[in-house]
Design a protein around this motif. Structure first.
Motif, PDB file in Angstrom:
ATOM      1  N   TYR A 180       0.814  -1.211   0.000  1.00  0.00           N
ATOM      2  CA  TYR A 180       0.000   0.000   0.000  1.00  0.00           C
ATOM      3  C   TYR A 180       0.850   1.264   0.000  1.00  0.00           C
ATOM      4  CZ  TYR A 180       0.802  -0.412   5.060  1.00  0.00           C
ATOM      5  OH  TYR A 180       1.366  -0.536   6.309  1.00  0.00           O
ATOM      6  N   PHE A 181       2.180   1.106  -0.042  1.00  0.00           N
ATOM      7  CA  PHE A 181       3.076   2.245  -0.238  1.00  0.00           C
ATOM      8  C   PHE A 181       4.374   1.723  -0.850  1.00  0.00           C
ATOM      9  CE2 PHE A 181       4.398   0.669   3.879  1.00  0.00           C
ATOM     10  CZ  PHE A 181       5.756   0.936   3.957  1.00  0.00           C
ATOM     11  N   CYS A 182       5.219   2.634  -1.309  1.00  0.00           N
ATOM     12  CA  CYS A 182       6.485   2.257  -1.951  1.00  0.00           C
ATOM     13  C   CYS A 182       7.502   1.890  -0.877  1.00  0.00           C
ATOM     14  CB  CYS A 182       7.003   3.399  -2.815  1.00  0.00           C
ATOM     15  SG  CYS A 182       6.041   3.673  -4.305  1.00  0.00           S
ATOM     16  N   ASP A 183       7.716   0.604  -0.712  1.00  0.00           N
ATOM     17  CA  ASP A 183       8.690   0.117   0.249  1.00  0.00           C
ATOM     18  C   ASP A 183       9.810  -0.598  -0.503  1.00  0.00           C
ATOM     19  OD1 ASP A 183       9.830  -0.239   2.679  1.00  0.00           O
ATOM     20  OD2 ASP A 183       8.337  -1.619   3.478  1.00  0.00           O
ATOM     21  N   ILE A 184      10.902  -0.870   0.184  1.00  0.00           N
ATOM     22  CA  ILE A 184      12.098  -1.376  -0.483  1.00  0.00           C
ATOM     23  C   ILE A 184      11.913  -2.795  -1.014  1.00  0.00           C
ATOM     24  CG2 ILE A 184      14.513  -2.005  -0.117  1.00  0.00           C
ATOM     25  CD1 ILE A 184      14.670   0.309   1.895  1.00  0.00           C
ATOM     26  N   SER A 185      11.473  -3.720  -0.166  1.00  0.00           N
ATOM     27  CA  SER A 185      11.370  -5.120  -0.584  1.00  0.00           C
ATOM     28  C   SER A 185      10.415  -5.339  -1.753  1.00  0.00           C
ATOM     29  CB  SER A 185      10.958  -5.990   0.610  1.00  0.00           C
ATOM     30  OG  SER A 185      11.988  -6.024   1.570  1.00  0.00           O
ATOM     31  N   PRO A 186       9.218  -4.735  -1.773  1.00  0.00           N
ATOM     32  CA  PRO A 186       8.350  -4.892  -2.948  1.00  0.00           C
ATOM     33  C   PRO A 186       8.985  -4.374  -4.231  1.00  0.00           C
ATOM     34  CG  PRO A 186       7.088  -4.051  -1.101  1.00  0.00           C
ATOM     35  CD  PRO A 186       8.522  -4.004  -0.698  1.00  0.00           C
ATOM     36  N   LEU A 187       9.735  -3.275  -4.155  1.00  0.00           N
ATOM     37  CA  LEU A 187      10.409  -2.739  -5.339  1.00  0.00           C
ATOM     38  C   LEU A 187      11.515  -3.667  -5.811  1.00  0.00           C
ATOM     39  CD1 LEU A 187      10.610   1.048  -4.414  1.00  0.00           C
ATOM     40  CD2 LEU A 187       9.438   0.094  -6.394  1.00  0.00           C
ATOM     41  N   LEU A 188      12.270  -4.243  -4.878  1.00  0.00           N
ATOM     42  CA  LEU A 188      13.316  -5.185  -5.256  1.00  0.00           C
ATOM     43  C   LEU A 188      12.725  -6.423  -5.930  1.00  0.00           C
ATOM     44  CD1 LEU A 188      15.640  -5.077  -2.099  1.00  0.00           C
ATOM     45  CD2 LEU A 188      16.093  -4.070  -4.329  1.00  0.00           C
ATOM     46  N   ASN A 189      11.551  -6.828  -5.490  1.00  0.00           N
ATOM     47  CA  ASN A 189      10.925  -8.028  -6.030  1.00  0.00           C
ATOM     48  C   ASN A 189      10.400  -7.863  -7.450  1.00  0.00           C
ATOM     49  OD1 ASN A 189      10.489 -10.544  -4.116  1.00  0.00           O
ATOM     50  ND2 ASN A 189      10.490  -8.736  -2.818  1.00  0.00           N
ATOM     51  N   ILE A 190      10.077  -6.640  -7.868  1.00  0.00           N
ATOM     52  CA  ILE A 190       9.539  -6.451  -9.220  1.00  0.00           C
ATOM     53  C   ILE A 190      10.588  -5.923 -10.194  1.00  0.00           C
ATOM     54  CG2 ILE A 190       7.205  -6.035  -8.340  1.00  0.00           C
ATOM     55  CD1 ILE A 190       7.633  -3.054  -9.021  1.00  0.00           C
ATOM     56  N   SER A 191      11.820  -5.762  -9.736  1.00  0.00           N
ATOM     57  CA  SER A 191      12.874  -5.280 -10.635  1.00  0.00           C
ATOM     58  C   SER A 191      13.264  -6.379 -11.615  1.00  0.00           C
ATOM     59  CB  SER A 191      14.095  -4.847  -9.821  1.00  0.00           C
ATOM     60  OG  SER A 191      15.177  -4.565 -10.666  1.00  0.00           O
ATOM     61  N   CYS A 192      13.483  -5.996 -12.873  1.00  0.00           N
ATOM     62  CA  CYS A 192      13.883  -6.979 -13.883  1.00  0.00           C
ATOM     63  C   CYS A 192      15.389  -6.958 -14.130  1.00  0.00           C
ATOM     64  CB  CYS A 192      13.130  -6.742 -15.187  1.00  0.00           C
ATOM     65  SG  CYS A 192      13.447  -5.115 -15.905  1.00  0.00           S
ATOM     66  N   SER A 193      16.114  -6.154 -13.371  1.00  0.00           N
ATOM     67  CA  SER A 193      17.573  -6.143 -13.455  1.00  0.00           C
ATOM     68  C   SER A 193      18.147  -6.833 -12.219  1.00  0.00           C
ATOM     69  CB  SER A 193      18.098  -4.709 -13.566  1.00  0.00           C
ATOM     70  OG  SER A 193      17.678  -3.935 -12.457  1.00  0.00           O
ATOM     71  N   ASP A 194      19.453  -7.023 -12.210  1.00  0.00           N
ATOM     72  CA  ASP A 194      20.107  -7.677 -11.082  1.00  0.00           C
ATOM     73  C   ASP A 194      20.071  -6.753  -9.863  1.00  0.00           C
ATOM     74  OD1 ASP A 194      21.604  -9.227  -9.412  1.00  0.00           O
ATOM     75  OD2 ASP A 194      23.523  -8.819 -10.384  1.00  0.00           O
TER      76      ASP A 194
END
Length: 300
Positions: free
Chosen positions: A173-187
Motif C-alpha cells: 500500500y506504499f512504496c517500500d524497499i522489498s516490494p520494489l526489489l521483487n519487481i525489478s527486472c535487473s540484477d
C-alpha cells in the motif's frame, strides 16, 4: 527489451465495496487522531515550564517526527482505498520511499538517544544537567536526522538505478524497499545487500544501545533501598520501553531479513502495525503512563 516505467500501481489490500467505505473512515479517523495527539504533545511541552527537560525535549521531537512519518504514508493510502486509480509516478514513489526511510531510520536512533537520556538521569543523576545540556541535546537530535538522511540517500541511490520492465504492480500500500526489489527486472543483488547491511546497522546498533542502557538502569534501580524509590525510577522508563518494544519488534520483522524470506501477506499486515497502529498508540502510552505529561495537558 527494457522500457522505462513511468508509474507504479499500488495494489494495497483487496476489499469489497462494502468494506471500502468502512476502511476509509477507520484510516481517516486514525490518521487525524495520530496527528492531533502528537500536535497536542508538542503544544503541551512548549507551553509548560515544568516540561522543559531533556526527556521531554526528545519526546517533542519524537512527536514532530511521527507527524511527518504518518503523513508520508497514510494520506495516499486513505485516498487509494476509495479510488480506482491507484497509480503513483516513478518520481513520486522514489520520493515517498526516501522520506519514509529517512523518518524510520531517524526514529530508530532517536529512541536509542532517549534510552541513553534515561540511563544518564538514573545512573548519573548528579552529572545529568552537565552531560545532557541544551547544546548536547541539540547535537544528538541533529545526529539522529543526519543518520536517517544519510541511510536513506545511500539506499535510494542503489534502488533508483534498478530497471523495471513490464511489471509495474507493487503488492503493497506504499512504496517500500522489498516490494520494489521483487519487481525489478535487473540484477538487484547489490541493492539488496546494501539494504540488508544498512538495515541491520540502523536497527541493531540503536537496539544494542537501548539494551545496554536498560541493563545499567536495572542494576542501578535494584540498588535503591526503598520500593517507592524503585517504582519511581522505573515509572520514568516504562513508557519509553513500551514504545521501543512496539516499534523495534514490528520493524525488525520487516526489514532485518533478506529478500528471499519476504512474504507479501505477512509483511503488509506487520507494516500496518508500524505505519498506522504504533504511531497512534505512542502518544497515548506517553500520556497515560506519565503523570507530568497528564498534569501538564490538563493545564494546557
Amino acid at each position: 527489451n527494457e522500457t522505462k516505467v513511468m508509474y507504479f500501481i499500488l495494489l494495497g489490500f483487496p476489499t469489497t465495496a462494502e468494506q471500502q467505505l468502512l476502511l476509509f473512515c477507520a484510516l481517516l479517523l486514525v490518521y487525524l487522531l495520530t496527528v492531533s495527539e502528537n500536535f497536542l504533545i508538542i503544544l503541551t511541552i512548549r507551553n509548560n515550564h515544568s516540561l522543559q527537560k531533556p526527556m521531554y525535549f526528545f519526546l517533542g521531537n519524537l512527536s514532530f517526527l511521527e507527524i511527518w512519518y504518518v503523513s508520508v504514508i497514510e494520506p495516499k493510502m486513505i485516498v487509494d482505498v476509495l479510488s480506482h486509480d491507484k497509480r503513483i509516478s516513478f518520481q513520486g514513489c522514489m520520493t515517498q520511499l526516501h522520506f519514509f526511510v529517512t523518518f524510520v531510520c531517524t526514529e530508530y536512533v532517536l529512541l536509542a538517544v532517549m534510552a541513553y537520556d534515561r540511563f544518564v538521569a538514573i545512573c548519573k543523576p548528579l552529572r545529568y544537567p552537565l552531560i545532557m545540556s541544551h547544546r548536547v541535546c541539540a547535537q544528538l537530535i541533529a545526529a539522529c536526522w543526519m543518520c536517517g538522511l544519510t541511510t536513506s540517500s545511500i539506499k535510494l541511490s542503489f534502488i533508483a538505478r534498478l530497471s523495471f520492465c513490464d511489471v509495474d504492480r507493487i503488492n503493497h500500500y506504499f512504496c517500500d524497499i522489498s516490494p520494489l526489489l521483487n519487481i525489478s527486472c535487473s540484477d538487484s543483488s547489490l541493492a539488496e545487500l546494501v539494504d540488508f547491511i544498512l538495515a541491520l546497522l540502523v536497527i541493531m546498533v540503536p537496539l544494542c544501545t537501548v539494551v545496554a542502557s536498560y541493563v545499567c538502569i536495572l542494576f542501578t534501580v535494584l540498588k535503591i533501598p526503598s520500593s517507592q524509590g524503585r517504582q519511581k525510577a522505573f515509572s520514568t522508563c516504562s513508557s519509553h520501553l513500551t514504545v521501543v518494544v512496539l516499534f523495534y519488534s514490528t520493524t525488525l520483522f520487516t526489514y532485518a531479513h533478506p529478500k528471499l524470506m519476504y512474504t507479501y501477506r505477512a509483511n503488509k499486515l506487520v507494516s500496518v502495525l508500524y505505519t498506522v497502529v504504533v504511531p497512534l498508540l505512542n502518544p497515548l502510552i506517553y500520556c497515560l503512563r506519565n503523570k507530568e505529561v497528564r498534569s501538564a495537558m490538563r493545564k494546557t
